[in-house]
Design a protein around this motif. Sequence first.
Motif, PDB file in Angstrom:
ATOM      1  N   HIS A  85       0.732   4.425  10.186  1.00 23.12           N
ATOM      2  CA  HIS A  85       0.196   4.946   8.938  1.00 23.12           C
ATOM      3  C   HIS A  85      -0.163   3.828   7.966  1.00 23.12           C
ATOM      4  O   HIS A  85      -1.246   3.841   7.367  1.00 23.12           O
ATOM      5  N   ALA A  86       0.782   2.923   7.751  1.00 24.99           N
ATOM      6  CA  ALA A  86       0.612   1.903   6.721  1.00 24.99           C
ATOM      7  C   ALA A  86       1.507   0.712   7.040  1.00 24.99           C
ATOM      8  O   ALA A  86       2.427   0.813   7.875  1.00 24.99           O
ATOM      9  N   GLN A 104      -1.171  -2.018   3.083  1.00 19.73           N
ATOM     10  CA  GLN A 104      -2.402  -1.824   3.822  1.00 19.73           C
ATOM     11  C   GLN A 104      -2.291  -0.540   4.635  1.00 19.73           C
ATOM     12  O   GLN A 104      -1.274  -0.279   5.263  1.00 19.73           O
ATOM     13  N   ILE A 105      -3.353   0.249   4.591  1.00 19.71           N
ATOM     14  CA  ILE A 105      -3.370   1.551   5.232  1.00 19.71           C
ATOM     15  C   ILE A 105      -4.024   1.429   6.599  1.00 19.71           C
ATOM     16  O   ILE A 105      -5.094   0.835   6.731  1.00 19.71           O
ATOM     17  N   ASP A 237      -6.110  -0.077  -0.898  1.00 22.88           N
ATOM     18  CA  ASP A 237      -5.834  -0.631   0.432  1.00 22.88           C
ATOM     19  C   ASP A 237      -6.080  -2.141   0.492  1.00 22.88           C
ATOM     20  O   ASP A 237      -7.208  -2.611   0.369  1.00 22.88           O
ATOM     21  N   GLY A 238      -5.004  -2.887   0.699  1.00 24.11           N
ATOM     22  CA  GLY A 238      -5.107  -4.331   0.879  1.00 24.11           C
ATOM     23  C   GLY A 238      -5.335  -5.123  -0.388  1.00 24.11           C
ATOM     24  O   GLY A 238      -5.450  -6.349  -0.344  1.00 24.11           O
ATOM     25  N   ASP A 265     -12.100  -5.163   3.847  1.00 24.96           N
ATOM     26  CA  ASP A 265     -11.571  -4.823   5.162  1.00 24.96           C
ATOM     27  C   ASP A 265     -10.218  -5.487   5.316  1.00 24.96           C
ATOM     28  O   ASP A 265     -10.085  -6.542   5.912  1.00 24.96           O
ATOM     29  N   ALA A 266      -9.213  -4.888   4.751  1.00 29.94           N
ATOM     30  CA  ALA A 266      -7.880  -5.466   4.780  1.00 29.94           C
ATOM     31  C   ALA A 266      -7.376  -5.586   6.209  1.00 29.94           C
ATOM     32  O   ALA A 266      -7.692  -4.783   7.071  1.00 29.94           O
ATOM     33  N   GLU A 267      -6.587  -6.609   6.438  1.00 26.49           N
ATOM     34  CA  GLU A 267      -6.024  -6.840   7.768  1.00 26.49           C
ATOM     35  C   GLU A 267      -5.216  -5.632   8.209  1.00 26.49           C
ATOM     36  O   GLU A 267      -4.350  -5.138   7.496  1.00 26.49           O
ATOM     37  N   LEU A 268      -5.495  -5.125   9.372  1.00 23.52           N
ATOM     38  CA  LEU A 268      -4.787  -3.977   9.933  1.00 23.52           C
ATOM     39  C   LEU A 268      -3.869  -4.450  11.032  1.00 23.52           C
ATOM     40  O   LEU A 268      -4.274  -5.180  11.916  1.00 23.52           O
TER      41      LEU A 268
END
Length: 287
Positions: A85-86, A104-105, A237-238, A265-268
């Motif tokens: 999820h996060a 971060q999501i 997010d991020g 584009d946050a790190e996933l």
Amino acid sequence: MSGMVMTKTPIRQIGQVKELLANEHARNQLAAVAASHMTPERMMRLLALAIEKTPRIAECTPMSVLGCLMTCSSLGLEANTPLQHAYIIPRRNGQKGVFEATLQIGYRGYVQLAHNSGQIAGIDAGVHYSDDEHWLYRKGAKGVLEHVPGPEKGEKLHAYAVVTLTNGNAIWNVWPWAKVLAHRDQYSDAYKRAVKEGKKDTPWITQEDTMAMKTMIRQLAKFMPMASEISRVAALDGARADYAGFAMNPLAGLPEPETGAGTDDAELVEDDESGKAAQAEPEQEMA
């Protein structure tokens, strides 16, 4: 964590993240914002597991970690678990000389939020390959988007996301694959850093499709009903945000991202094949 002796140290005086785990005031702050199925006890257990898997979380400022945990709890999302999820991510704040937690999501977090929303009936995303069984996309007032995946061994041609509203209407966003990659190249600091250092451990390399789908959902969030939590979370997010302030004053609402602080584009960080949450310890400077 059963049998743990609870402490009553004021949260302003907590010096180490691990002190949060058995602090009565920290649990009360979680209880003040938690969704019905997110108990403070469970969230603290998840935090303990997150610290075990990503030790640098314990080096972050305690209030930033508590604020991230409270944000997850209020959204009904679990952090740093196989549900994906996060993720609570430790990041270095160069100005303050400390590590701070950011939230971060994950792709599945956005899907979960869609299911939790009262205005969104469903959400989907995908990548169109040249060997798919069927693909039909047409823009306009009578637009069409149809996709039947195939072997997914061919060339990647498009990425897309679709949201179905409770009134039956659907909104979607489709990008040519070249635009997806251009967006990655411009906004993903983690990818640019990995390329520069010759590494291949960034999600844009190891899980490219998932990152592309998350990108499309975030882009689509700009067109969703503004009452939807997804729109708010996409902005958060991020990004750098005052998680510590939220930890101290949960009644003020979710923290707002700092101006210009987002990482589009946050790190996933997804799970590895063993089912254990992958470690994420980026030492990225926060200007």
